[in-house]
Scaffold this active site. Sequence first.
Site, PDB file in Angstrom:
ATOM      1  N   ARG A  41     -21.640  15.766  -9.740  1.00 10.99           N
ATOM      2  CA  ARG A  41     -21.432  16.160 -11.772  1.00 10.99           C
ATOM      3  C   ARG A  41     -20.158  15.465 -11.491  1.00 10.99           C
ATOM      4  O   ARG A  41     -19.845  15.647 -12.431  1.00 10.99           O
ATOM      5  CB  ARG A  41     -21.441  17.770 -11.675  1.00 10.99           C
ATOM      6  N   GLY A  69     -16.761   0.285  12.524  1.00 10.87           N
ATOM      7  CA  GLY A  69     -17.719   1.449  13.325  1.00 10.87           C
ATOM      8  C   GLY A  69     -16.641   3.241  13.628  1.00 10.87           C
ATOM      9  O   GLY A  69     -17.648   3.914  13.718  1.00 10.87           O
ATOM     10  N   ILE A  91      -8.086   9.358  10.825  1.00 11.04           N
ATOM     11  CA  ILE A  91      -7.529   8.138  11.233  1.00 11.04           C
ATOM     12  C   ILE A  91      -6.079   6.922  10.701  1.00 11.04           C
ATOM     13  O   ILE A  91      -5.782   7.917   9.639  1.00 11.04           O
ATOM     14  CB  ILE A  91      -8.646   8.092  10.840  1.00 11.04           C
ATOM     15  N   ALA A  92      -5.662   6.289  11.957  1.00  7.74           N
ATOM     16  CA  ALA A  92      -4.231   5.901  11.052  1.00  7.74           C
ATOM     17  C   ALA A  92      -4.664   3.964  11.167  1.00  7.74           C
ATOM     18  O   ALA A  92      -4.234   3.927  12.169  1.00  7.74           O
ATOM     19  CB  ALA A  92      -3.108   6.342  11.335  1.00  7.74           C
ATOM     20  N   GLU A 148       0.789  -1.091  -0.215  1.00  6.58           N
ATOM     21  CA  GLU A 148      -0.157   0.003  -0.050  1.00  6.58           C
ATOM     22  C   GLU A 148       0.785   0.932  -0.018  1.00  6.58           C
ATOM     23  O   GLU A 148       1.559   1.601   1.039  1.00  6.58           O
ATOM     24  CB  GLU A 148      -0.898   0.488   1.386  1.00  6.58           C
ATOM     25  N   HIS A 166     -10.187  -0.336   0.183  1.00  8.39           N
ATOM     26  CA  HIS A 166     -11.138   0.321   1.492  1.00  8.39           C
ATOM     27  C   HIS A 166     -12.162   1.693   1.066  1.00  8.39           C
ATOM     28  O   HIS A 166     -11.148   3.633   1.100  1.00  8.39           O
ATOM     29  CB  HIS A 166     -10.225   1.718   2.651  1.00  8.39           C
ATOM     30  N   ASP A 200      -7.764  -3.225   7.595  1.00 11.38           N
ATOM     31  CA  ASP A 200      -6.788  -2.306   7.604  1.00 11.38           C
ATOM     32  C   ASP A 200      -5.991  -2.184   9.568  1.00 11.38           C
ATOM     33  O   ASP A 200      -5.452  -0.888   9.400  1.00 11.38           O
ATOM     34  CB  ASP A 200      -7.463  -0.674   7.439  1.00 11.38           C
TER      35      ASP A 200
END
Length: 374
Positions: free
Chosen positions: A217, A239, A298-299, A119, A206, A264
């Site tokens: 559009r 969550g 977020i990590a 990744e 993800h 993840d």
Amino acid sequence: MTVIAAGAVVLGDRVHRPGWLSVLDGRIVACGSGRPPTGPDFELVDRVVVPGFVDMHCHGGAGVSYADAPDRAAALHAAHGTTGGLASLVTAGPDALLAQVRRLAAATARGVVDGIHLEGPWLSRLHCGAHDSAQLRAPTDAEVDALLAAGDGAIRMVTLAPELPGAIATIGRLVEAGIVVAVGHTDADYELTQAAVDAGATVGTHLFNAMRALHHRQPGPVPALLDDPRVTVELIADGVHLHPGAIRHVVATAGPDRVALVTDAMAAAGAGDGAFSLGGLAVDVADGVARLRGTATIAGSTATMDRLFATAVRLLGADDAALAGAVRMTSATPARAIGLHRTGVLATGRDADLVVLDRDWRVCQVMRRGAWLS
């Protein structure tokens, strides 16, 4: 031979109440509905037996990353029902990344994991998430060659942003090498995402997270990935990353055969709150939520696959159809997406990878390759 009988067993796409299976030399040699033809060695009257979970996107757990301590991270996730999947690496400098790939190639050869997921580093700076933006770069033939050589066949999936220079050509090269290509951490528009899929990309990393947002559009990558039957989309159903309504919508749109639930997870999975590191970046975990230090970014997650499985069953309706759907999204679909053909389904001839759950979907026992894990 080991014969297992249970109150419910999910064989293929069907829930059998009761059901049974026989295991010999690490494989399932027979299975069916009702009572087994011979007395069982394990009688699991109030239990549900499902295939072992397959996590195609996981960075670590038990306080460590896969890059640093693959055996320890894998053991934590195995205890929560993950019997197969990939070790994910985040963006790093060229030399560091090569060293990590070599280490995980050795772990793959030992059977600790089923392969490597890169990744990064070929991701968008606009949607880098918890990746070191200073190390992001466009793919080059030289780096692709070096990573493939270091991986020695262990690299199974690569996430990249198709808008980077040379990315579309790189997709073709990776696919020719037998590697699954995923679109993620991207600012690509709808048409470029379609071009990436036409070039051979088959996974959306993800979905929604770390990619251009949906606009009526300028729809971006989300609908292009979601609507194409060639693509499997990952969802982080922890969550935190997604609203339950978004999860239900994606499953209703694409179906469980095209949705893979992924953790993840980073090092904090199974390790509680505190200070951690992800790819050299400082991460603080509070109330189970991992964020880059001093930011709202977020990590990764702190989830395990059993938690995602329970969430899926409850979101889909908590009946046998929901149970079968949750099994596909946590086992069969991710296994198929990354080319694991011996696992993901409980059926004759498949590996004996299974999870025994109680009525509240908590893990009671785990079997991997025919051996019960302690």
